[in-house]
Design a protein around this motif. Sequence first.
Motif, short mmCIF file in Angstrom:
data_model
loop_
_atom_site.label_atom_id
_atom_site.label_comp_id
_atom_site.label_asym_id
_atom_site.label_seq_id
_atom_site.Cartn_x
_atom_site.Cartn_y
_atom_site.Cartn_z
N THR A 1 -36.02 -9.53 62.93
CA THR A 1 -36.42 -10.52 63.93
C THR A 1 -35.51 -10.39 65.13
OG1 THR A 1 -36.92 -12.87 64.28
CG2 THR A 1 -34.92 -12.34 63.06
N THR B 1 -41.31 -22.65 66.83
CA THR B 1 -42.15 -21.95 65.85
C THR B 1 -43.42 -22.75 65.61
OG1 THR B 1 -40.96 -23.07 64.07
CG2 THR B 1 -40.18 -20.88 64.69
N LEU C 1 -46.38 -21.93 64.88
CA LEU C 1 -47.28 -21.45 63.83
C LEU C 1 -46.55 -21.26 62.50
CD1 LEU C 1 -49.36 -18.80 65.81
CD2 LEU C 1 -49.97 -21.17 65.29
N ALA C 2 -45.35 -21.80 62.38
CA ALA C 2 -44.57 -21.59 61.15
C ALA C 2 -45.21 -22.32 59.98
CB ALA C 2 -43.15 -22.10 61.34
N TRP C 3 -45.08 -21.76 58.80
CA TRP C 3 -45.56 -22.43 57.60
C TRP C 3 -44.58 -23.52 57.20
CZ3 TRP C 3 -42.12 -21.52 53.55
CH2 TRP C 3 -41.30 -20.41 53.71
N ARG D 1 -46.22 -19.99 51.86
CA ARG D 1 -46.96 -18.98 52.62
C ARG D 1 -47.33 -17.82 51.69
NH1 ARG D 1 -50.26 -18.64 56.94
NH2 ARG D 1 -50.35 -16.51 57.70
N ASP E 1 -47.46 -11.82 59.77
CA ASP E 1 -46.75 -12.12 61.02
C ASP E 1 -45.82 -13.33 60.86
OD1 ASP E 1 -45.92 -12.44 63.61
OD2 ASP E 1 -47.80 -13.30 64.31
N ARG E 2 -46.24 -14.31 60.08
CA ARG E 2 -45.46 -15.55 60.00
C ARG E 2 -44.57 -15.62 58.76
NH1 ARG E 2 -49.61 -20.28 60.66
NH2 ARG E 2 -51.03 -18.87 59.60
N SER F 1 -41.46 -17.30 59.65
CA SER F 1 -41.70 -18.59 60.32
C SER F 1 -41.83 -18.47 61.84
CB SER F 1 -40.60 -19.61 59.98
OG SER F 1 -40.60 -19.88 58.61
N LYS F 2 -41.93 -17.24 62.34
CA LYS F 2 -42.14 -17.02 63.76
C LYS F 2 -43.46 -16.28 63.98
CE LYS F 2 -37.19 -16.61 64.81
NZ LYS F 2 -36.16 -15.75 65.45
N SER F 3 -43.99 -16.37 65.17
CA SER F 3 -45.23 -15.67 65.49
C SER F 3 -45.02 -14.83 66.75
CB SER F 3 -46.37 -16.68 65.73
OG SER F 3 -47.54 -16.00 66.10
N ASP G 1 -44.58 -8.77 60.25
CA ASP G 1 -43.14 -8.76 60.01
C ASP G 1 -42.78 -7.60 59.08
OD1 ASP G 1 -42.74 -10.95 61.61
OD2 ASP G 1 -42.81 -12.39 59.95
#
Length: 383
Positions: free
Chosen positions: A46, A148, A150-152, A156, A188-189, A192-194, A199
């Motif tokens: 990241t 974040t 779109l973070a879960w 996830r 991608d998440r 926890s980032k988009s 990833d």
Amino acid sequence: MCYKNFVVSAAMFLLAVITVSAQECGGKMKSYNFVEAQGGVQLTATDADMSKLITPTAAFSIGRFFTPVVGARLHVNAWQAKSGFDDIDKYYKWNYITPSADLMFNLTNLFSGSSQHLLNVMFLGGIGLNYAWNNDELKDMGVMTQRTPLAWKDNRLSHNIRAGLRLETDVTKPLGLSLEVDANNTDDRFNSKSNDADDWQFLAMVGVSYRFGRTAKKCCKTEPVPVPVVQEAKPVVVEEKPVVEEKPFVEAKPVVVEKKPEPKEVVKSEKLNEEIFYVICKSDPSASGVNQMQRVADFMKKYKDARVKVVGYADKGTGNPKINQMYAERRAKECKDTLVKKYGCDASRIDIDSKGDTVQPFSENDKNRCVIIDSQAQYKVYE
């Protein structure tokens, strides 16, 4: 990327390779099962200080090598991952577990005519699922909504596509050590980032494996049945015999039979000496040892009172006296077990001994990895 089509294609490829490998013909096909435990570190890439993202990881797998080149395993990797924000110097951790199915290729055996190597280089690739949970540290930071979106929150579930290399070596049969480095493509998440791109998670692990169930199969080829050749019968020619004139009867004279001396009993002896050589770090003998074990068994069956002495040796140029004593004892014991279990010999007539590397019967170092079997039998003849 459309990873669903990739998963289906990879699964079909795995099934096809395993089927072809199991049916291959043209000599012996060695295979074995294995279990392995691994431990090491992981890094989820990241936009943060990478040195602060390294966390512990562990894995367990069970699998089988169908040929010296092709194998497959079921692999479970789990523990902890980490991400963060470099500009505010805050980092957070979560837990994950990744079950997957991997296909393994032994590149060393692929490009070498022998299947015995101290070091094997392997390529592996596989597919699976990645399940992540326990994201409380990010939620407690209070930056999830702004940084974040779109973070879960709770958990996830995403795909996992793996590729990697491993180095594997034998410590002593059936244990082995390995070093494995993998690259895992996830959703991608996952961190926890988009950022509109999948990833990546990188693993480096060392492992200890246990191999069992080693087999060697032979393909049986159907030989054509010979067709008998019918030959045309030849006419039988009967020859006429000449008429023999009868001769007058003459009284036979008595035959004097000379007495032969009675045979004398003579005791003779037959000696047995067989030398079986071994490959380094292996307890089973070379291919020539099979014929030699058969000759020992035939000798014991022929002479019911003969005793056999089995002495194990080890070469002084490899290992140390303690390990060499262990290998020599094991080789002698396994020779005795083979004679008893496979050939039905009487165990009470077989004596075993071990010289380790204290005695070197041969001037060439590698020949001293051996077992020498001696015996002598006496029998009577009349001459």
